[in-house]
Each structure stands twice: as C-alpha cells, then as structure tokens.
Design an enzyme around this catalytic site. Structure first.
Site, PDB file in Angstrom:
ATOM      1  N   GLU A   1       0.843  -1.224   0.000  1.00  0.00           N
ATOM      2  CA  GLU A   1       0.000   0.000   0.000  1.00  0.00           C
ATOM      3  C   GLU A   1       0.862   1.253   0.000  1.00  0.00           C
ATOM      4  OE1 GLU A   1      -2.792   0.359  -0.903  1.00  0.00           O
ATOM      5  OE2 GLU A   1      -3.129  -1.790  -0.791  1.00  0.00           O
TER       6      GLU A   1
HETATM    7  C1  LIG Z   1       3.020  -9.786   0.381  1.00  0.00           C
HETATM    8  C2  LIG Z   1       2.740  -8.692  -0.579  1.00  0.00           C
HETATM    9  C3  LIG Z   1       1.424  -8.405  -0.922  1.00  0.00           C
HETATM   10  C4  LIG Z   1       1.152  -7.397  -1.845  1.00  0.00           C
HETATM   11  N1  LIG Z   1      -0.142  -7.192  -2.256  1.00  0.00           N
HETATM   12  C5  LIG Z   1      -0.366  -6.388  -3.333  1.00  0.00           C
HETATM   13  C6  LIG Z   1      -1.657  -6.322  -3.948  1.00  0.00           C
HETATM   14  O1  LIG Z   1      -2.616  -6.925  -3.488  1.00  0.00           O
HETATM   15  N2  LIG Z   1      -1.800  -5.570  -5.068  1.00  0.00           N
HETATM   16  C7  LIG Z   1      -0.756  -4.882  -5.619  1.00  0.00           C
HETATM   17  O2  LIG Z   1      -0.947  -4.235  -6.633  1.00  0.00           O
HETATM   18  N3  LIG Z   1       0.470  -4.902  -5.042  1.00  0.00           N
HETATM   19  C8  LIG Z   1       0.697  -5.645  -3.925  1.00  0.00           C
HETATM   20  N4  LIG Z   1       1.941  -5.699  -3.361  1.00  0.00           N
HETATM   21  C9  LIG Z   1       3.003  -4.880  -3.927  1.00  0.00           C
HETATM   22  C10 LIG Z   1       3.420  -3.738  -3.020  1.00  0.00           C
HETATM   23  O3  LIG Z   1       2.404  -2.777  -2.944  1.00  0.00           O
HETATM   24  C11 LIG Z   1       4.750  -3.181  -3.573  1.00  0.00           C
HETATM   25  O4  LIG Z   1       5.733  -4.161  -3.316  1.00  0.00           O
HETATM   26  C12 LIG Z   1       5.115  -1.856  -2.960  1.00  0.00           C
HETATM   27  O5  LIG Z   1       4.223  -0.856  -3.381  1.00  0.00           O
HETATM   28  C13 LIG Z   1       6.539  -1.423  -3.332  1.00  0.00           C
HETATM   29  O6  LIG Z   1       6.786  -1.580  -4.704  1.00  0.00           O
HETATM   30  P1  LIG Z   1       8.081  -2.369  -5.185  1.00  0.00           P
HETATM   31  O7  LIG Z   1       8.119  -3.657  -4.463  1.00  0.00           O
HETATM   32  O8  LIG Z   1       8.104  -2.421  -6.657  1.00  0.00           O
HETATM   33  O9  LIG Z   1       9.287  -1.508  -4.671  1.00  0.00           O
HETATM   34  P2  LIG Z   1       9.953  -0.263  -5.424  1.00  0.00           P
HETATM   35  O10 LIG Z   1       8.932   0.621  -5.973  1.00  0.00           O
HETATM   36  O11 LIG Z   1      10.986  -0.785  -6.352  1.00  0.00           O
HETATM   37  O12 LIG Z   1      10.655   0.483  -4.218  1.00  0.00           O
HETATM   38  C14 LIG Z   1      11.880   0.000  -3.617  1.00  0.00           C
HETATM   39  C15 LIG Z   1      12.268   0.977  -2.493  1.00  0.00           C
HETATM   40  O13 LIG Z   1      12.545   2.250  -3.062  1.00  0.00           O
HETATM   41  C16 LIG Z   1      11.756   3.263  -2.438  1.00  0.00           C
HETATM   42  N5  LIG Z   1      11.381   4.238  -3.455  1.00  0.00           N
HETATM   43  C17 LIG Z   1      10.813   4.004  -4.648  1.00  0.00           C
HETATM   44  N6  LIG Z   1      10.606   5.146  -5.308  1.00  0.00           N
HETATM   45  C18 LIG Z   1      11.053   6.137  -4.513  1.00  0.00           C
HETATM   46  C19 LIG Z   1      11.091   7.561  -4.615  1.00  0.00           C
HETATM   47  N7  LIG Z   1      10.610   8.190  -5.679  1.00  0.00           N
HETATM   48  N8  LIG Z   1      11.622   8.252  -3.580  1.00  0.00           N
HETATM   49  C20 LIG Z   1      12.091   7.628  -2.469  1.00  0.00           C
HETATM   50  N9  LIG Z   1      12.074   6.302  -2.330  1.00  0.00           N
HETATM   51  C21 LIG Z   1      11.550   5.548  -3.327  1.00  0.00           C
HETATM   52  C22 LIG Z   1      10.568   2.554  -1.817  1.00  0.00           C
HETATM   53  O14 LIG Z   1      10.105   3.234  -0.660  1.00  0.00           O
HETATM   54  C23 LIG Z   1      11.158   1.191  -1.455  1.00  0.00           C
HETATM   55  O15 LIG Z   1      11.740   1.237  -0.173  1.00  0.00           O
HETATM   56  C24 LIG Z   1       2.224  -6.649  -2.391  1.00  0.00           C
HETATM   57  C25 LIG Z   1       3.542  -6.927  -2.003  1.00  0.00           C
HETATM   58  C26 LIG Z   1       3.802  -7.940  -1.133  1.00  0.00           C
HETATM   59  C27 LIG Z   1       5.250  -8.236  -0.797  1.00  0.00           C
END
Ligand SMILES: Cc1cc2nc3c(=O)[nH]c(=O)nc-3n(C[C@H](O)[C@H](O)[C@H](O)COP(=O)(O)OP(=O)(O)OC[C@H]3O[C@@H](n4cnc5c(N)ncnc54)[C@H](O)[C@@H]3O)c2cc1C
Length: 597
Positions: free
Chosen positions: A441
């Site tokens: 989220e």
């Molecule tokens: C168990 C689980 C359940 C989930 N359920 C759902 C679901 O139901 N539906 C769905 O759509 N998704 C779901 N997700 C996905 C989840 O919402 C994402 O993993 C999350 O939003 C982060 O995206 P990412 O993993 O691609 O990380 P990234 O976007 O690659 O981010 C990596 C890190 O970089 C930081 N970061 C990224 N951009 C910036 C910026 N501009 N400035 C500063 N810091 C930044 C982030 O804070 C994070 O710490 C789920 C994930 C898990 C693990």
C-alpha cells in the site's frame, strides 16, 4: 500457545467517551449506532475474532497456501468455514449502504471491529479486506449497472475482490506499467499483461473473484496520465447475474514469502481477459486511489492490530516467566525468582507498546470518524474540514502505525528471550506478519514523501494549519487546568517542534528538494508523535472528567492517566531529536558518490 482477547473496554472508552459517537446522530447510519448497539456489535465482533479467527492464526501460518498445477489455490484448513461465518455475520458490509446489501453503519465502527479481526488473524482477514477496498472503488467510480452487478455479491462475501497494480518492473512508479487494454468494440476490453504480488489473487473461498486492474489503453499517453481501471471477473457474469465461462485470468504462481502465509500472494497472468472500464479513460489512478486510501487505513489498522496481539502475549509471558529478583526487593517469596514483569526494563517495553496501542487505537478511530463526516455530513464546510484532516492523517496513520507495529512486535518478542525466537509461541509470526505492513500500500518511505511533498502544501496548507490550530486550541483551553499540565506541557512542546520543522521545510525544501526527501521519514514520525500525544491528552482529559463524575471504572481511568504520563515523559521527547535531524538537511545524506556505498 498464543493468546488474544479483544480490548473491548478500551474501544468503547474511545468511541463513547472520547469521541462521543452519540453526538453525531445527525449523520446517516449514526442514529442506529446508539451506545447499547455499539457495545453489542463490538462484543459480537470480539467473539468472532477470539473464537472463530484466532484459533486458525498459528495453524494458518504453519500450513500456508498451496497452488495446484491447474492454477487453483488452496487456503489453510478451517479458513473456508471461518470466512463463511464472518460473511454470514454481515461484517463485510457493516458500513456499506443498505441499498447494496450492507448495514449502513458508521465506518468508525467498521474500523473498531476491524482491529479485532486483524489482531486475531491478519492473513485470513486480508481476503475480505481487499474486497472491502474494491467495494469502495466501485461505489465511488462504478456505473449504476456495475454497482448492481457486482456489489451485492461482494458485500455478501460470495464474491471477493482484489487490487492489481504491481508489475515486475513497477511498484511505486506506476507510470511505468505495461498491462495493455484493447477495446473490443462492444464496450469491453481485452486485458493482457502480468501482475505480481497480488493479495488474495486466487483461492476457492468464493464463487467469483472480481479483480480491479490498472492497465493502459492502446494509444493512451505514457506515464500516470494514461492509466485506466478495469473490472476483470474471474468468471464472466451474465446479464441475469449468473456465472459463465472462465475469463482469461490465471494464477501463474504463489509468491514464497516471509509472513502472512495464510494469504495467497499471487502472480496473475492476464491473457486477453475481458475487462470493463470503471470511471473515465486514463483516470484510473485516481479511481484506484479510492481503494488505496481505504486500504492505507486498513494497513495502518493492521500495524496496530499486530502490536496489540504481540503486547498481550508479552504481558502474559512476563507475568508467568520467573527470572531474577526485583531491584526493589523480592516480590514472589514463594517462588525461586520473581516474574520478569517486576523488572523496569521489561516494563519499559510493555509500557511503550501499551502507550502506543491505546493512542494508536484512538488515532485510528478519530481518523475513521473524519472519514464518516467527510462522506456523510450534510454540512459542506464540515465535510471539507473532515476531508482535509482525513487526507493529512492517512499517510501518518499508515506509516507510523506500521513502522511502530513492527518495532513493537520485535519488542514484545524480546520479552520472551530465546522463547520468542521459537515458532510455537507465535511471536515469530507476529514479527514476520507485521513486516509487510511497512511495505505494501505504498512503502512507508513513500507515505512520508506523500505527507511532505503533497499533503502539507495541499490547498495552501489548509489541512495542516487546521490541525495545528485544533491542538493549539486544546492546549490553550486547558492552560489553567493544573491537573492537565502533565499532558498539555509535553504536547505543546511537541507541537512547537512540529511547527518549527514544518516552517524549516517551507524555507529550505523549495530551493533544495533533497532537504524534504532526507527529512521526510523523520517528519512523518514527528507528526505521529504529536498526533498520538494529542490523542493521549484528549484521553487524559476524558479520564479526569469521568473520575470526577464518579464513574465506576476507577482503576481503568487511573491507569489511563498513568499511561498518558508515561507517553509524555518517555515517548514525546523524541520530537526534539526528530526536529534536529530534519534541520540538519540533506548534505551529509547526499554527498557520497553512489560508488562509495
Ligand atoms: C506480500 C505482498 C502483498 C502485496 N499485495 C499487493 C496487492 O494486493 N496488489 C498490488 O498491486 N500490489 C501488492 N503488493 C506490492 C506492493 O504494494 C509493492 O511491493 C510496494 O508498493 C513497493 O513496490 P516495489 O516492491 O516495486 O518496490 P519499489 O517501488 O521498487 O521500491 C523499492 C524501495 O525504493 C523506495 N522508493 C521508490 N521510489 C522512490 C522515490 N521516488 N523516492 C524515495 N524512495 C523511493 C521505496 O520506498 C522502497 O523502499 C504486495 C507486495 C507484497 C510483498
């Protein structure tokens, strides 16, 4: 074995005494929420949580979900029956309008009982939790026909919902998303692409699964301006509401993960699946935001809920486990050692968690009440004010309650010593389950950026100024009340730090945005400290008034005052540290070359 008892007395204190739910009888649904009714609902929810959901928490973690070769997914034993019981109780639709099969009661009540359900079994509760978010999005952005087709079954729980944003190459930056939508010419679209990490993406607990999917219509602009939102049912729905053929959406794999093993986290493949646009073309992100904002409150709630369960188990263990003697003299002469609850360091941990949980609960319900007022008040100004505060509070609630929820799960685990590291006590599960709440989220770093980058400046800072004024007025009104001084002094000092940090951002972040980025997490926590401090001051005020009026809950109310004092003395001073860090700016954070790491 782990224990859990829903904190009903505390919930009722916040709802009835602190927030005075009864005063909002003019809002739709609130007239039905009389104190007796609220008590009955809260009591019934406690029973479901303790008796139907909690017994499956540890076993659900141990068993997890399994995917068969045909793509179907099995949930842990007992989940199906417990889910049915939850649905039959009408819990999904508690706050949904009656015309769609709900009960139209306050969302505040929904949040109150949601805490118990999630404390008892977070993985299981995520199935209806995602459905509730999808219901909210369809309610706000769906057409009349879509509402009639999908909502009644979703509210009843025979169909569930999901939220499909994340793709392998994009999570935070949704502007990069590639899932494609091609118009079929009959109003529907063909959806193709892959989504990952989709919670409750596939399972057999419901007859149908309604996926809400973000995709880019062929020819739409790049970036976030070209994203649309679609309904993609697992099984096609006929005009008469009957279920038809399987749609082109399948679960390609289950993610192996650290916690929430009882929830199926799926890779979802869309192969020319039939989808239906919700709302306006290319405005999908704002439509999805309805679901995301609701879900953010739900995830903040999860942080609190795990903190509460972990706390209760730590308290039980601290009373039972005997090690060493009290520094102030033997407390259990009949035993060879005293229970560890006599040790100040164990109490530091327990008081820290307790002080957070009780204020966190008040903050959650205060925010939920803002949501009710924002959506239900007949008065436009009141609606706007509540909406401002709701939108300001959302990233703080999500970020702070989950960061702290995880910290406290670890702190409670520490109370168990080595036994906390052993699976049978359940503490390991709480730590593992709590960890995801900081990530999904919108990762907490993104919540902090949302607060600093968007929410502070929104409408010329209207929300933040209103909030500062509300706290400042509270301190001023109680300035001459000596009995309130232990609470208002600390609150005022915290508010000064928060206002100074806000001013620092205004003066230093425009010219150098890295200053905002480097200080955003500290700022979110500084804001959280003051907000929870405000909740404590309000609760202390209420407790004093009740004590003065001969309320029979004397011990409970006195304990409130002690816990409020603990918060002000031991937790609130952290605002000064956060402020200093913010004002140090971004230089030392940004100076090293990337190769130096
Ligand atoms: C168990 C689980 C359940 C989930 N359920 C759902 C679901 O139901 N539906 C769905 O759509 N998704 C779901 N997700 C996905 C989840 O919402 C994402 O993993 C999350 O939003 C982060 O995206 P990412 O993993 O691609 O990380 P990234 O976007 O690659 O981010 C990596 C890190 O970089 C930081 N970061 C990224 N951009 C910036 C910026 N501009 N400035 C500063 N810091 C930044 C982030 O804070 C994070 O710490 C789920 C994930 C898990 C693990």
């Amino acid at each position: 074995m782990p224990v859990y008892k829903a904190p009903t007395a505390d919930t009722l204190f916040v709802l009835n005494d602190v927030l005075g739910l009864e005063r909002y009888g003019n809002l739709p649904g609130f007239a039905d929420a009389s104190p007796d009714m609220v008590e009955a609902i809260v009591g019934e929810a406690a029973k479901v949580a303790e008796e139907a959901l909690f017994p499956l928490n540890l076993s659900g973690d141990q068993e997890g979900c399994t995917r068969k070769d045909d793509g179907s997914v099995t949930v842990p034993k007992g989940f199906n029956q417990a889910y049915d019981q939850y649905c039959q109780g009408g819990w999904i639709g508690l706050a949904v309008p009656e015309e769609f099969g709900g009960q139209g009661l306050p969302y505040t009540l929904h949040a109150a009982v949601g805490e118990y359900m999630s404390s008892a079994n977070m993985s299981l509760m995520m199935y209806p939790g995602l459905t509730q978010g999808a219901i909210a999005a369809i309610l706000v952005h769906g057409s009349a026909e879509q509402k009639a087709t999908y909502l009644p079954n979703m509210v009843g729980g025979t169909w569930s919902g999901t939220m499909n944003l994340t793709e392998p190459h994009c999570g935070t930056d949704l502007g990069l998303l590639r899932t494609k939508a091609v118009a079929n010419g009959d109003g529907s679209y063909k959806i193709s692409g892959q989504k990952i990490f989709i919670s409750a993406g596939e399972h057999g607990m419901t007859d149908n699964i309604i996926h809400l999917v973000l995709a880019r219509i062929e020819g739409a602009p790049e970036g976030t301006k070209g994203i649309s939102l679609f309904i993609v049912p697992k099984f096609m729905v006929g005009e008469d509401g009957s279920l038809g053929a399987r749609n082109g959406v399948t679960c390609g794999a289950l993610e192996e993960k650290m916690g929430i093993h009882g929830n199926s986290t799926c890779v979802m493949n869309y192969d020319d699946a039939t989808g239906y646009l919700i709302g306006t073309e290319n405005k999908g992100l704002s439509a999805m935001f309805v679901m995301m904002n609701e879900a953010r409150l739900g995830v903040g709630l999860q942080g609190l809920s795990i903190s509460e369960t972990a706390y209760q188990n730590a308290v039980a263990y601290a009373n039972e486990r005997v090690q060493g003697r009290s520094l102030s003299g033997v407390k259990a002469p009949d035993k060879k050692a005293d229970p560890i609850i006599v040790h100040p360091d164990i109490r530091r941990a327990l008081m820290t968690i307790k002080a957070f949980n009780e204020a966190g609960r008040a903050f959650l319900l205060w925010t939920a009440l803002k949501s009710d007022i924002a959506h239900r008040s007949p008065d436009e100004k009141e609606r706007q004010n509540a909406d401002d505060l709701l939108s300001l509070a959302t990233p703080i609630l999500k970020g702070v309650l989950t960061d702290k929820g995880f910290d406290h799960a670890v702190m409670a685990q520490q109370v168990f010593g080595g036994h906390g590291y052993i699976e049978e006590h359940g503490m390991s599960q709480y730590v593992r389950d709590a960890r995801i709440t900081m990530i999904y989220e919108g990762a907490n770093g993104i919540q902090a950026l949302d607060l600093v980058g968007r929410k502070l400046a929104l409408n010329g800072g209207r929300a933040v100024m209103a909030f500062f004024k509300e706290i400042g007025d509270f301190c001023e009104e109680n300035r001459s009340d000596e009995a309130m001084a232990p609470y208002t002094k600390g609150l005022k000092k915290g508010l000064n730090d928060l206002q100074a940090a806000t001013m620092w951002f205004m003066q230093n972040a425009m010219a150098k945005p890295d200053n905002a980025g480097a200080g955003s997490t500290d700022y979110m926590h500084l804001f959280g400290l003051v907000t929870l401090g405000y909740m404590w001051a309000k609760m202390a005020k209420t407790a004093q008034e009740k004590l003065g009026s001969g309320d029979v809950r004397e011990d409970y109310l006195n304990n409130k005052l002690v816990t409020a004092r603990f918060y002000m003395e031991k937790i609130m001073p952290e605002t000064a540290l956060r402020k200093v860090r913010i004002e140090a700016g971004a230089d030392s954070v940004m100076e090293l070359a990337a190769e130096a790491f």
